[in-house]
Design an enzyme around this catalytic site. Sequence first.
Site, short mmCIF file in Angstrom:
data_model
loop_
_atom_site.label_atom_id
_atom_site.label_comp_id
_atom_site.label_asym_id
_atom_site.label_seq_id
_atom_site.Cartn_x
_atom_site.Cartn_y
_atom_site.Cartn_z
CB CYS A 113 -14.47 4.21 6.33
SG CYS A 113 -14.31 3.92 4.75
CG HIS A 260 -13.40 1.05 8.72
ND1 HIS A 260 -14.44 0.37 8.05
CD2 HIS A 260 -12.62 1.62 7.73
CE1 HIS A 260 -14.35 0.57 6.62
NE2 HIS A 260 -13.23 1.66 6.42
CG ASN A 290 -13.50 -0.50 3.28
OD1 ASN A 290 -14.48 -0.07 3.99
ND2 ASN A 290 -12.45 0.56 3.11
O1 UT7 Z 1 -11.53 2.66 4.34
C1 UT7 Z 1 -10.65 3.45 4.09
C2 UT7 Z 1 -10.00 3.54 2.69
N1 UT7 Z 1 -9.25 2.38 2.23
C3 UT7 Z 1 -8.29 1.80 3.09
O2 UT7 Z 1 -7.81 1.89 4.26
C4 UT7 Z 1 -7.25 1.21 2.11
C5 UT7 Z 1 -5.80 1.73 2.58
N2 UT7 Z 1 -4.58 1.06 1.80
C6 UT7 Z 1 -4.34 -0.17 1.64
O3 UT7 Z 1 -5.11 -0.91 2.22
C7 UT7 Z 1 -3.33 -0.72 0.76
O4 UT7 Z 1 -2.34 0.34 0.71
C8 UT7 Z 1 -3.51 -1.36 -0.30
C9 UT7 Z 1 -4.31 -2.71 -0.16
C10 UT7 Z 1 -4.50 -0.51 -1.19
C11 UT7 Z 1 -2.20 -1.51 -1.56
O5 UT7 Z 1 -1.54 -2.56 -0.86
P1 UT7 Z 1 -0.06 -2.32 -0.72
O6 UT7 Z 1 0.55 -3.54 0.17
O7 UT7 Z 1 0.49 -0.81 -0.15
O8 UT7 Z 1 0.41 -2.55 -2.33
P2 UT7 Z 1 1.01 -1.27 -3.29
O9 UT7 Z 1 -0.05 -0.24 -3.38
O10 UT7 Z 1 2.49 -1.14 -2.61
O11 UT7 Z 1 1.26 -1.99 -4.61
C12 UT7 Z 1 2.16 -2.94 -4.68
C13 UT7 Z 1 2.05 -3.55 -6.01
C14 UT7 Z 1 1.88 -2.52 -7.19
O12 UT7 Z 1 2.65 -3.07 -8.32
P3 UT7 Z 1 3.92 -2.29 -8.81
O13 UT7 Z 1 3.54 -0.88 -9.07
O14 UT7 Z 1 4.78 -2.65 -7.59
O15 UT7 Z 1 4.40 -3.26 -9.93
C15 UT7 Z 1 0.42 -2.72 -7.49
O16 UT7 Z 1 0.18 -2.34 -8.80
O17 UT7 Z 1 0.85 -4.39 -6.19
C16 UT7 Z 1 0.13 -4.11 -7.24
N3 UT7 Z 1 -1.35 -4.26 -7.06
C17 UT7 Z 1 -2.03 -5.45 -7.43
N4 UT7 Z 1 -1.72 -6.36 -7.75
C18 UT7 Z 1 -2.58 -7.37 -7.88
C19 UT7 Z 1 -2.32 -3.42 -6.45
N5 UT7 Z 1 -3.49 -3.80 -6.53
C20 UT7 Z 1 -3.27 -5.08 -6.77
C21 UT7 Z 1 -4.23 -6.19 -7.10
N6 UT7 Z 1 -3.80 -7.48 -7.65
N7 UT7 Z 1 -5.36 -6.31 -6.85
#
Ligand code: UT7
Length: 333
Positions: A113, A260, A290
């Site tokens: 990215c 970004h 993204n």
């Molecule tokens: O371009 C560079 C590359 N990418 C990035 O910069 C992304 C960097 N990371 C992030 O932006 C965030 O970490 C995410 C958006 C990927 C995740 O957000 P988060 O607030 O850190 O969520 P989490 O990973 O802590 O997940 C919380 C919960 C999980 O459920 P459990 O395990 O607590 O039951 C996930 O399974 O949210 C769940 N979850 C979802 N639920 C509904 C993850 N994705 C989804 C979804 N819909 N799409």
Amino acid sequence: MQAVIRSVDCAIPQRRMSNEEFTAILDTSDEWIHSHTGIRYRHIADPDQAPSDLALEACQKVLSRAAVPPDEVDLILVATATGDYLGFPSVACIVQDRLGAKRAGAMDLAAGCTGFIYGLETARNFVLGGGARNVLVVGAEVLSRIVDWQDRNTCVLFGDGAGAALVSASEDARDGSGRPRGLLASVLRADGSGAHLLERPMGGTRAPFDPENFDRTSACLRMDGRQVYNFAVKAIAEGIPEMLAANGFGIDDVAWIVPHQANVRIIEAAAKRAKIPLEKYYLNIEEYANTSAASIPIALTEMDSKGLLREGDLVATFGFGAGLTWGGNLLRW
Ligand code: UT7
């Protein structure tokens, strides 16, 4: 000699997919996606569209806006993680041919990215070194074709698109106050110890596709979201003040930070940590999600068309992504 951005433009696929549409195929909701990322829509390339098609459209618009004919382009740099083909031929060569840029060299650039930022700095050095007068720098991605559409942790985050800038040599470009315009400086960084945090494990020469034991998910983008999130917040929160200080600027000198667009919460957390007002950051992730290397040139195009970029404005780009890579450009518009 200075390296100046003469024009910017972009190409966005017509198909606009809302968060709601994911609820038919995944256990997710508009509320979760928007509250955790700031994303509401992403644009999805048609089945017959590849990154070179989007890159070509963006380049044609950029050249026509600057009234520069294709045969005056010396170099085409395409930053992409989703090339039309695996390894070769490059997207840049396909664009070179279809653009009719008969005198241009062409190559792709792999910096995740952060690719467009690496591209602008590469172009600046070609121009200042005398190796090129007109460089097309492009970010072009069709991420919808490498995400796992069954993995709600990743597929909701990405979109398709391309953006391009024409970087040209200028003998003495100055703004109304006599300050030199163009690309002033950049910072480029990498930490390959985090390579595994964002990867597409299968399909390269280390782990070629094996038709006998094909693991579909290994051929898709994989990400440790939490770790990348923590890395990204630190990279932006520390990187922007460092880049400004290294060049004798403070945050009050900056008109816009163009980050970004990966997750609005990353920007909010980094802004808070660096004590930079959120209003300084241009955000459009809500519409595009993204788009990796394309996100910064798409944002610059939107800002330009809204009249937000005025001659003399100091603009700081900053990005982070696979590699891991991060970095930014400082430019006087
Ligand atoms: O371009 C560079 C590359 N990418 C990035 O910069 C992304 C960097 N990371 C992030 O932006 C965030 O970490 C995410 C958006 C990927 C995740 O957000 P988060 O607030 O850190 O969520 P989490 O990973 O802590 O997940 C919380 C919960 C999980 O459920 P459990 O395990 O607590 O039951 C996930 O399974 O949210 C769940 N979850 C979802 N639920 C509904 C993850 N994705 C989804 C979804 N819909 N799409």
